[in-house]
Design a protein around this motif. Structure first.
Motif, PDB file in Angstrom:
ATOM      1  N   ALA A 160       0.838  -1.206   0.000  1.00 27.12           N
ATOM      2  CA  ALA A 160       0.000   0.000   0.000  1.00 27.12           C
ATOM      3  C   ALA A 160       0.871   1.254   0.000  1.00 27.12           C
ATOM      4  CB  ALA A 160      -0.927  -0.016   1.209  1.00 27.12           C
ATOM      5  N   LEU A 161       1.948   1.218   0.788  1.00 28.09           N
ATOM      6  CA  LEU A 161       2.872   2.351   0.827  1.00 28.09           C
ATOM      7  C   LEU A 161       3.500   2.606  -0.538  1.00 28.09           C
ATOM      8  CD1 LEU A 161       4.943   2.107   4.149  1.00 28.09           C
ATOM      9  CD2 LEU A 161       3.617   4.058   3.345  1.00 28.09           C
ATOM     10  N   LEU A 162       3.840   1.527  -1.229  1.00 32.85           N
ATOM     11  CA  LEU A 162       4.504   1.656  -2.527  1.00 32.85           C
ATOM     12  C   LEU A 162       3.621   2.408  -3.518  1.00 32.85           C
ATOM     13  CD1 LEU A 162       6.957   0.970  -4.262  1.00 32.85           C
ATOM     14  CD2 LEU A 162       5.873  -1.206  -4.835  1.00 32.85           C
ATOM     15  N   HIS A 163       2.333   2.119  -3.516  1.00 33.41           N
ATOM     16  CA  HIS A 163       1.412   2.828  -4.413  1.00 33.41           C
ATOM     17  C   HIS A 163       1.390   4.322  -4.083  1.00 33.41           C
ATOM     18  CE1 HIS A 163      -0.112  -0.671  -6.473  1.00 33.41           C
ATOM     19  NE2 HIS A 163      -0.453  -1.255  -5.340  1.00 33.41           N
ATOM     20  N   ILE A 164       1.361   4.639  -2.797  1.00 33.25           N
ATOM     21  CA  ILE A 164       1.323   6.048  -2.382  1.00 33.25           C
ATOM     22  C   ILE A 164       2.618   6.752  -2.776  1.00 33.25           C
ATOM     23  CG2 ILE A 164       1.236   7.587  -0.387  1.00 33.25           C
ATOM     24  CD1 ILE A 164      -0.495   5.449   1.008  1.00 33.25           C
ATOM     25  N   LEU A 165       3.748   6.111  -2.521  1.00 36.19           N
ATOM     26  CA  LEU A 165       5.035   6.719  -2.829  1.00 36.19           C
ATOM     27  C   LEU A 165       5.233   6.890  -4.328  1.00 36.19           C
ATOM     28  CD1 LEU A 165       7.305   4.860  -0.249  1.00 36.19           C
ATOM     29  CD2 LEU A 165       6.478   7.218  -0.141  1.00 36.19           C
ATOM     30  N   ASN A 166       4.807   5.904  -5.115  1.00 32.20           N
ATOM     31  CA  ASN A 166       4.915   6.034  -6.572  1.00 32.20           C
ATOM     32  C   ASN A 166       4.056   7.185  -7.091  1.00 32.20           C
ATOM     33  OD1 ASN A 166       6.797   4.061  -7.274  1.00 32.20           O
ATOM     34  ND2 ASN A 166       5.269   2.436  -7.249  1.00 32.20           N
ATOM     35  N   HIS A 167       2.898   7.383  -6.465  1.00 33.67           N
ATOM     36  CA  HIS A 167       2.045   8.515  -6.846  1.00 33.67           C
ATOM     37  C   HIS A 167       2.758   9.834  -6.562  1.00 33.67           C
ATOM     38  CE1 HIS A 167      -1.477  11.036  -7.414  1.00 33.67           C
ATOM     39  NE2 HIS A 167      -1.294  11.530  -6.197  1.00 33.67           N
ATOM     40  N   HIS A 168       3.392   9.929  -5.391  1.00 34.96           N
ATOM     41  CA  HIS A 168       4.136  11.147  -5.059  1.00 34.96           C
ATOM     42  C   HIS A 168       5.298  11.361  -6.027  1.00 34.96           C
ATOM     43  CE1 HIS A 168       1.733  11.911  -1.644  1.00 34.96           C
ATOM     44  NE2 HIS A 168       2.301  11.063  -0.804  1.00 34.96           N
ATOM     45  N   MET A 169       5.967  10.276  -6.400  1.00 35.80           N
ATOM     46  CA  MET A 169       7.085  10.386  -7.339  1.00 35.80           C
ATOM     47  C   MET A 169       6.604  10.876  -8.702  1.00 35.80           C
ATOM     48  SD  MET A 169       9.776   9.588  -5.677  1.00 35.80           S
ATOM     49  CE  MET A 169      10.892   9.398  -7.034  1.00 35.80           C
ATOM     50  N   GLU A 170       5.442  10.409  -9.120  1.00 34.23           N
ATOM     51  CA  GLU A 170       4.881  10.864 -10.387  1.00 34.23           C
ATOM     52  C   GLU A 170       4.569  12.356 -10.331  1.00 34.23           C
ATOM     53  OE1 GLU A 170       1.049   9.914 -13.323  1.00 34.23           O
ATOM     54  OE2 GLU A 170       1.480   8.639 -11.586  1.00 34.23           O
ATOM     55  N   THR A 171       4.018  12.792  -9.197  1.00 33.90           N
ATOM     56  CA  THR A 171       3.722  14.223  -9.016  1.00 33.90           C
ATOM     57  C   THR A 171       4.997  15.050  -9.059  1.00 33.90           C
ATOM     58  OG1 THR A 171       1.803  13.665  -7.646  1.00 33.90           O
ATOM     59  CG2 THR A 171       2.635  15.913  -7.497  1.00 33.90           C
ATOM     60  N   LEU A 172       6.059  14.564  -8.418  1.00 32.55           N
ATOM     61  CA  LEU A 172       7.337  15.272  -8.437  1.00 32.55           C
ATOM     62  C   LEU A 172       7.902  15.359  -9.853  1.00 32.55           C
ATOM     63  CD1 LEU A 172       9.139  13.813  -5.266  1.00 32.55           C
ATOM     64  CD2 LEU A 172       8.118  16.077  -5.533  1.00 32.55           C
ATOM     65  N   THR A 173       7.791  14.265 -10.595  1.00 34.64           N
ATOM     66  CA  THR A 173       8.319  14.246 -11.967  1.00 34.64           C
ATOM     67  C   THR A 173       7.596  15.252 -12.853  1.00 34.64           C
ATOM     68  OG1 THR A 173       8.905  11.901 -11.752  1.00 34.64           O
ATOM     69  CG2 THR A 173       8.717  12.782 -13.978  1.00 34.64           C
ATOM     70  N   ILE A 174       6.270  15.300 -12.753  1.00 34.54           N
ATOM     71  CA  ILE A 174       5.484  16.248 -13.554  1.00 34.54           C
ATOM     72  C   ILE A 174       5.844  17.681 -13.181  1.00 34.54           C
ATOM     73  CG2 ILE A 174       3.147  17.094 -13.999  1.00 34.54           C
ATOM     74  CD1 ILE A 174       2.170  14.201 -13.636  1.00 34.54           C
ATOM     75  N   ALA A 175       5.952  17.936 -11.865  1.00 28.45           N
ATOM     76  CA  ALA A 175       6.292  19.286 -11.408  1.00 28.45           C
ATOM     77  C   ALA A 175       7.682  19.692 -11.899  1.00 28.45           C
ATOM     78  CB  ALA A 175       6.225  19.351  -9.887  1.00 28.45           C
ATOM     79  N   ARG A 176       8.612  18.764 -11.924  1.00 22.85           N
ATOM     80  CA  ARG A 176       9.957  19.078 -12.406  1.00 22.85           C
ATOM     81  C   ARG A 176       9.943  19.424 -13.887  1.00 22.85           C
ATOM     82  NH1 ARG A 176      14.425  18.174 -14.850  1.00 22.85           N
ATOM     83  NH2 ARG A 176      13.374  16.691 -16.204  1.00 22.85           N
ATOM     84  N   HIS A 177       9.174  18.675 -14.668  1.00 25.66           N
ATOM     85  CA  HIS A 177       9.045  18.979 -16.101  1.00 25.66           C
ATOM     86  C   HIS A 177       8.432  20.365 -16.311  1.00 25.66           C
ATOM     87  CE1 HIS A 177      10.530  15.324 -17.793  1.00 25.66           C
ATOM     88  NE2 HIS A 177       9.606  14.551 -17.249  1.00 25.66           N
ATOM     89  N   ASP A 178       7.395  20.678 -15.525  1.00 26.48           N
ATOM     90  CA  ASP A 178       6.755  21.992 -15.641  1.00 26.48           C
ATOM     91  C   ASP A 178       7.740  23.102 -15.284  1.00 26.48           C
ATOM     92  OD1 ASP A 178       4.437  20.721 -16.376  1.00 26.48           O
ATOM     93  OD2 ASP A 178       3.502  20.843 -14.390  1.00 26.48           O
ATOM     94  N   GLN A 289       4.807  15.284   2.062  1.00 24.19           N
ATOM     95  CA  GLN A 289       3.954  14.101   2.121  1.00 24.19           C
ATOM     96  C   GLN A 289       4.765  12.825   1.867  1.00 24.19           C
ATOM     97  OE1 GLN A 289       0.294  14.590  -0.282  1.00 24.19           O
ATOM     98  NE2 GLN A 289       0.712  16.773  -0.260  1.00 24.19           N
ATOM     99  N   PHE A 290       5.685  12.911   0.908  1.00 24.46           N
ATOM    100  CA  PHE A 290       6.554  11.772   0.595  1.00 24.46           C
ATOM    101  C   PHE A 290       7.387  11.397   1.818  1.00 24.46           C
ATOM    102  CE2 PHE A 290      10.678  10.176  -0.913  1.00 24.46           C
ATOM    103  CZ  PHE A 290      10.294   9.134  -1.754  1.00 24.46           C
ATOM    104  N   ARG A 291       7.977  12.399   2.446  1.00 21.95           N
ATOM    105  CA  ARG A 291       8.853  12.118   3.602  1.00 21.95           C
ATOM    106  C   ARG A 291       8.056  11.578   4.782  1.00 21.95           C
ATOM    107  NH1 ARG A 291      13.346  16.225   6.289  1.00 21.95           N
ATOM    108  NH2 ARG A 291      14.461  14.599   7.437  1.00 21.95           N
ATOM    109  N   GLU A 292       6.832  12.061   4.957  1.00 22.55           N
ATOM    110  CA  GLU A 292       5.994  11.539   6.037  1.00 22.55           C
ATOM    111  C   GLU A 292       5.705  10.060   5.854  1.00 22.55           C
ATOM    112  OE1 GLU A 292       1.542  12.310   7.958  1.00 22.55           O
ATOM    113  OE2 GLU A 292       2.410  13.758   6.551  1.00 22.55           O
ATOM    114  N   GLN A 293       5.474   9.641   4.613  1.00 21.40           N
ATOM    115  CA  GLN A 293       5.159   8.254   4.345  1.00 21.40           C
ATOM    116  C   GLN A 293       6.387   7.347   4.508  1.00 21.40           C
ATOM    117  OE1 GLN A 293       2.247   6.871   3.870  1.00 21.40           O
ATOM    118  NE2 GLN A 293       1.102   8.775   3.851  1.00 21.40           N
ATOM    119  N   ILE A 294       7.558   7.818   4.108  1.00 26.28           N
ATOM    120  CA  ILE A 294       8.726   6.948   4.161  1.00 26.28           C
ATOM    121  C   ILE A 294       9.252   6.751   5.582  1.00 26.28           C
ATOM    122  CG2 ILE A 294       9.444   7.443   1.802  1.00 26.28           C
ATOM    123  CD1 ILE A 294      11.542   9.303   2.878  1.00 26.28           C
ATOM    124  N   GLN A 295       8.718   7.508   6.543  1.00 25.85           N
ATOM    125  CA  GLN A 295       9.093   7.249   7.937  1.00 25.85           C
ATOM    126  C   GLN A 295       8.642   5.862   8.364  1.00 25.85           C
ATOM    127  OE1 GLN A 295      11.146   9.476   9.404  1.00 25.85           O
ATOM    128  NE2 GLN A 295      10.877  10.482   7.416  1.00 25.85           N
TER     129      GLN A 295
END
Length: 298
Positions: A160-178, A289-295
């Motif tokens: 379940a954590l992996l799905h959440i973290l991958n979602h955050h990573m996708e958001t970070l990637t899109i924001a970096r491209h923008d 949010q990413f850092r909170e989850q990886i704790q």
């Protein structure tokens, strides 16, 4: 791909019957976040050896987390066979016969006789020893099984954590491209702003055209975020690799989250565009949010 959480719960109930009676037990294990592996055990008196065994098994199966192991054990009979030595009772009765007849002492009671040394004996036969070994083996099997159940529970939580973290990573990637798409506009924006401000002060700026370009270029170099965006891309790639690793990743992901935030803070401080600043702030929110989850990642 495997990601394990540090939170989980498991329980096993067991029983063992032999000539000495029936023994029942419940083993509960709970796991929560921890910087390292910390195992604490609770057990009835006489089972102190389970503490060392549980800790050794946890070290094999887990790398991080605070794990509490609780043993509840009850039995219908002592774990050792007990017999009454009648010859010793006869010995004590004969020894005190004269005192009893003279009235100097009262006749003995059964609870008093049974407390005398040598009256109660523990059978040490091979059958009793075999029964004890069989009981211990059953208990240890359940201990190993309940720790495997805990590992599975932490694995389900990790999925379940992996799905959440991958979602955050996708958001970070899109924001970096923008951000990368906007970053190239900063030099033009700086030059126009510099020229507009100079026009407000001095009027016609045609004769200062070259100077304006030079000053804008200097400011543009200071506002360049190319390196920050390149490092952010590298950190995102490293995080993806860690999320797909088979070993413990929590500490490394936590370090990467700090690096994410460092680049996002620099991006915001260098930004001269409202849109780019907004992207930087969104990056920081997602990183939090990413850092909170990886704790919770092992």
């Amino acid at each position: 791909m495997a990601l394990y959480s540090m939170t989980g719960f498991a329980r096993r109930d067991g029983r063992h019957s032999d000539d000495l009676g029936e023994t029942r037990w419940t083993i509960e294990v709970r796991s929560v976040n921890g910087r390292s592996l910390d195992v604490k055990c609770r057990y009835p008196a006489g089972y102190e050896h389970l503490d060392r065994l549980a800790k050794e098994l946890c070290k094999v199966k887990f790398q991080r987390g605070q794990i509490a192991v609780n043993f509840q054990i009850s039995t219908d009979a002592p774990r050792a066979a007990v017999t009454i030595n009648e010859s010793m009772i006869d010995f004590y009765l004969r020894a005190g016969d004269d005192l009893i007849k003279s009235g100097r002492v009262k006749p003995p009671r059964w609870d008093g006789l049974l407390s005398l040394r040598g009256v109660l004996e523990t059978a040490a036969d091979e059958d009793a020893a075999d029964d004890g070994r069989a009981f211990e083996a059953s208990l240890i099997d359940d201990l190993n099984s309940v720790l495997e159940d805990l590992k599975a529970a932490r694995g389900y939580e990790g999925e379940a954590l992996l799905h959440i973290l991958n979602h955050h990573m996708e958001t970070l990637t899109i924001a970096r491209h923008d951000a990368e798409a906007l970053a190239g506009q900063q030099l033009t924006h700086i030059r126009e702003r510099f020229e507009r401000r100079l026009t407000e002060i001095m009027g016609d700026t045609a004769e200062f055209h070259d100077r304006i370009l030079q000053e804008a270029a200097v400011l543009g170099v200071k506002a360049d975020v190319t390196e920050e965006l390149d490092r952010l891309r590298a950190h995102i790639e490293a995080a993806h690799a860690l999320l797909g690793a088979e070993t413990s990743q929590g500490r490394k992901l936590d370090f990467l989250a700090q690096e994410f935030m460092r680049e996002a803070n620099t991006l915001c401080s260098k930004s001269t565009l409202t849109e780019l600043t907004s992207i930087g702030l969104n990056l920081k929110s997602t990183i939090d949010q990413f850092r909170e989850q990886i704790q919770n990642v092992e």
